[in-house]
Motif scaffolding. Sequence first.
Motif, PDB file in Angstrom:
ATOM      1  N   ARG A 194       0.833  -1.214   0.000  1.00 41.47           N
ATOM      2  CA  ARG A 194       0.000   0.000   0.000  1.00 41.47           C
ATOM      3  C   ARG A 194       0.864   1.259   0.000  1.00 41.47           C
ATOM      4  N   LEU A 195       1.964   1.230   0.722  1.00 40.06           N
ATOM      5  CA  LEU A 195       2.851   2.390   0.800  1.00 40.06           C
ATOM      6  C   LEU A 195       3.682   2.582  -0.469  1.00 40.06           C
ATOM      7  N   GLY A 196       3.841   1.527  -1.243  1.00 44.15           N
ATOM      8  CA  GLY A 196       4.673   1.612  -2.439  1.00 44.15           C
ATOM      9  C   GLY A 196       6.085   1.091  -2.238  1.00 44.15           C
ATOM     10  N   LEU A 197       6.302   0.329  -1.163  1.00 45.19           N
ATOM     11  CA  LEU A 197       7.623  -0.249  -0.911  1.00 45.19           C
ATOM     12  C   LEU A 197       7.849  -1.510  -1.735  1.00 45.19           C
ATOM     13  N   VAL A 198       6.774  -2.212  -2.067  1.00 46.81           N
ATOM     14  CA  VAL A 198       6.904  -3.444  -2.852  1.00 46.81           C
ATOM     15  C   VAL A 198       5.983  -3.370  -4.065  1.00 46.81           C
ATOM     16  N   ASN A 199       6.347  -4.146  -5.082  1.00 45.91           N
ATOM     17  CA  ASN A 199       5.541  -4.174  -6.300  1.00 45.91           C
ATOM     18  C   ASN A 199       4.316  -5.064  -6.173  1.00 45.91           C
ATOM     19  N   ARG A 200       4.502  -6.223  -5.507  1.00 53.53           N
ATOM     20  CA  ARG A 200       3.395  -7.165  -5.425  1.00 53.53           C
ATOM     21  C   ARG A 200       3.588  -8.083  -4.236  1.00 53.53           C
ATOM     22  N   VAL A 201       2.463  -8.444  -3.594  1.00 52.84           N
ATOM     23  CA  VAL A 201       2.451  -9.428  -2.517  1.00 52.84           C
ATOM     24  C   VAL A 201       1.790 -10.696  -3.039  1.00 52.84           C
ATOM     25  N   VAL A 202       2.421 -11.833  -2.765  1.00 53.46           N
ATOM     26  CA  VAL A 202       1.885 -13.110  -3.219  1.00 53.46           C
ATOM     27  C   VAL A 202       1.855 -14.081  -2.044  1.00 53.46           C
ATOM     28  N   PRO A 203       0.994 -15.113  -2.116  1.00 51.78           N
ATOM     29  CA  PRO A 203       1.036 -16.145  -1.069  1.00 51.78           C
ATOM     30  C   PRO A 203       2.434 -16.732  -0.946  1.00 51.78           C
ATOM     31  N   ASP A 204       2.809 -17.113   0.256  1.00 55.98           N
ATOM     32  CA  ASP A 204       4.161 -17.625   0.499  1.00 55.98           C
ATOM     33  C   ASP A 204       4.556 -18.722  -0.478  1.00 55.98           C
ATOM     34  N   GLU A 205       3.622 -19.637  -0.727  1.00 54.58           N
ATOM     35  CA  GLU A 205       3.941 -20.785  -1.577  1.00 54.58           C
ATOM     36  C   GLU A 205       4.087 -20.408  -3.050  1.00 54.58           C
ATOM     37  N   GLU A 206       3.726 -19.178  -3.416  1.00 50.83           N
ATOM     38  CA  GLU A 206       3.837 -18.751  -4.809  1.00 50.83           C
ATOM     39  C   GLU A 206       5.012 -17.808  -5.064  1.00 50.83           C
ATOM     40  N   LEU A 207       5.751 -17.476  -4.012  1.00 52.22           N
ATOM     41  CA  LEU A 207       6.830 -16.490  -4.160  1.00 52.22           C
ATOM     42  C   LEU A 207       7.916 -16.981  -5.111  1.00 52.22           C
ATOM     43  N   GLU A 208       8.370 -18.208  -4.936  1.00 48.96           N
ATOM     44  CA  GLU A 208       9.437 -18.730  -5.790  1.00 48.96           C
ATOM     45  C   GLU A 208       8.989 -18.771  -7.249  1.00 48.96           C
ATOM     46  N   LYS A 209       7.792 -19.268  -7.491  1.00 47.33           N
ATOM     47  CA  LYS A 209       7.268 -19.375  -8.855  1.00 47.33           C
ATOM     48  C   LYS A 209       7.133 -18.005  -9.501  1.00 47.33           C
ATOM     49  N   THR A 210       6.571 -17.049  -8.763  1.00 44.83           N
ATOM     50  CA  THR A 210       6.359 -15.713  -9.329  1.00 44.83           C
ATOM     51  C   THR A 210       7.681 -15.011  -9.606  1.00 44.83           C
ATOM     52  N   SER A 211       8.633 -15.121  -8.673  1.00 45.61           N
ATOM     53  CA  SER A 211       9.926 -14.469  -8.896  1.00 45.61           C
ATOM     54  C   SER A 211      10.644 -15.090 -10.083  1.00 45.61           C
ATOM     55  N   ARG A 212      10.516 -16.396 -10.240  1.00 43.96           N
ATOM     56  CA  ARG A 212      11.147 -17.055 -11.386  1.00 43.96           C
ATOM     57  C   ARG A 212      10.498 -16.587 -12.698  1.00 43.96           C
ATOM     58  N   GLU A 213       9.172 -16.494 -12.712  1.00 46.28           N
ATOM     59  CA  GLU A 213       8.472 -16.043 -13.917  1.00 46.28           C
ATOM     60  C   GLU A 213       8.869 -14.610 -14.282  1.00 46.28           C
ATOM     61  N   TRP A 214       8.926 -13.731 -13.280  1.00 43.71           N
ATOM     62  CA  TRP A 214       9.318 -12.347 -13.545  1.00 43.71           C
ATOM     63  C   TRP A 214      10.759 -12.292 -14.060  1.00 43.71           C
ATOM     64  N   ALA A 215      11.634 -13.051 -13.429  1.00 38.60           N
ATOM     65  CA  ALA A 215      13.046 -13.018 -13.818  1.00 38.60           C
ATOM     66  C   ALA A 215      13.237 -13.574 -15.222  1.00 38.60           C
ATOM     67  N   GLU A 216      12.554 -14.660 -15.541  1.00 37.61           N
ATOM     68  CA  GLU A 216      12.682 -15.248 -16.878  1.00 37.61           C
ATOM     69  C   GLU A 216      12.121 -14.308 -17.942  1.00 37.61           C
ATOM     70  N   ARG A 217      11.080 -13.595 -17.595  1.00 38.14           N
ATOM     71  CA  ARG A 217      10.546 -12.612 -18.541  1.00 38.14           C
ATOM     72  C   ARG A 217      11.565 -11.501 -18.786  1.00 38.14           C
ATOM     73  N   LEU A 218      12.195 -11.024 -17.737  1.00 40.07           N
ATOM     74  CA  LEU A 218      13.231  -9.998 -17.890  1.00 40.07           C
ATOM     75  C   LEU A 218      14.425 -10.541 -18.661  1.00 40.07           C
ATOM     76  N   ALA A 219      14.779 -11.811 -18.388  1.00 41.52           N
ATOM     77  CA  ALA A 219      15.941 -12.413 -19.043  1.00 41.52           C
ATOM     78  C   ALA A 219      15.726 -12.610 -20.540  1.00 41.52           C
TER      79      ALA A 219
END
Length: 279
Positions: A194-219
């Motif tokens: 809400r403050l703008g410190l993070v881009n997105r909050v995800v369930p704990d079990e989805e953090l690895e998957k989401t970060s990998r997807e974002w990173a692969e998209r950037l890569a």
Amino acid sequence: MSDPTTDATADATADATAEVTHTIAGGVAYLTLNRPEALNAITPAQRDRLISLLTEASADPSVRAVVLTGTGRGFCAGADLRGGGASAGEERVAGDVARVIRLGAQRLIAAVLDCEKPVIAAVNGTAAGLGAHLALACDLVLAAESARFIEVFVRRGLVPDGGGAYLLPRLIGPQRAKELMFFGDAVSAADAERLGLVNRVVPDEELEKTSREWAERLASGPTRALALTKQLVNASLESDRATAFAAEAAAQEINMTTEDAREGVASFVERRSAEYRGR
């Protein structure tokens, strides 16, 4: 959060017992703080290793994005105050503290800000003190629902270090930054979003998957264009309009010499998807 499963391009030398594990897969360097018993409180050796790995990633054409995370319940609980430094009875010479901060915490944050590849923080738990600043220095910040951010310095009677007074006002403005730094209260992942410190909050079990997807998209993107864009945005708040416009024009000039820029234009003209090579 554990390292993702690596493919044939992964760094085969990654050591699961190392205090910073390092793997490369699909053009992404995964850097993981690995002292879960200490909530990944960062030692001088870990700090220097992270700086080295970020510098290597910046220069390595096979690396096109970076993910920074931690194991266990903590992303990083800050600097390990028990891991060295002057003891209570040891005499300090004027300049010692400034030198330690400059060559330590500030150098680490600068390595993130200056890395020529996009850096994603996957914040899996508590990010406190220097750990919070390490996350906030990253280009994109993903947070697990259980994550929290704490400007812990005031609780110890200390002034924020690791670039906190530089980073926070640029993210959320001076008054909000002062509120967090003056009180030292824990900020939940939801409030951080809400403050703008993070881009997105995800369930704990989805953090690895989401970060990998974002990173692969950037890569898979135009690596030099992303590096130049990062450079322009990071410098923008210190620039007047004339300086910013001149930097933008220079970045365009440089980028138009890359293969990816030519591919991007050609793919538009030919009405097909671009295939960027990071060159």
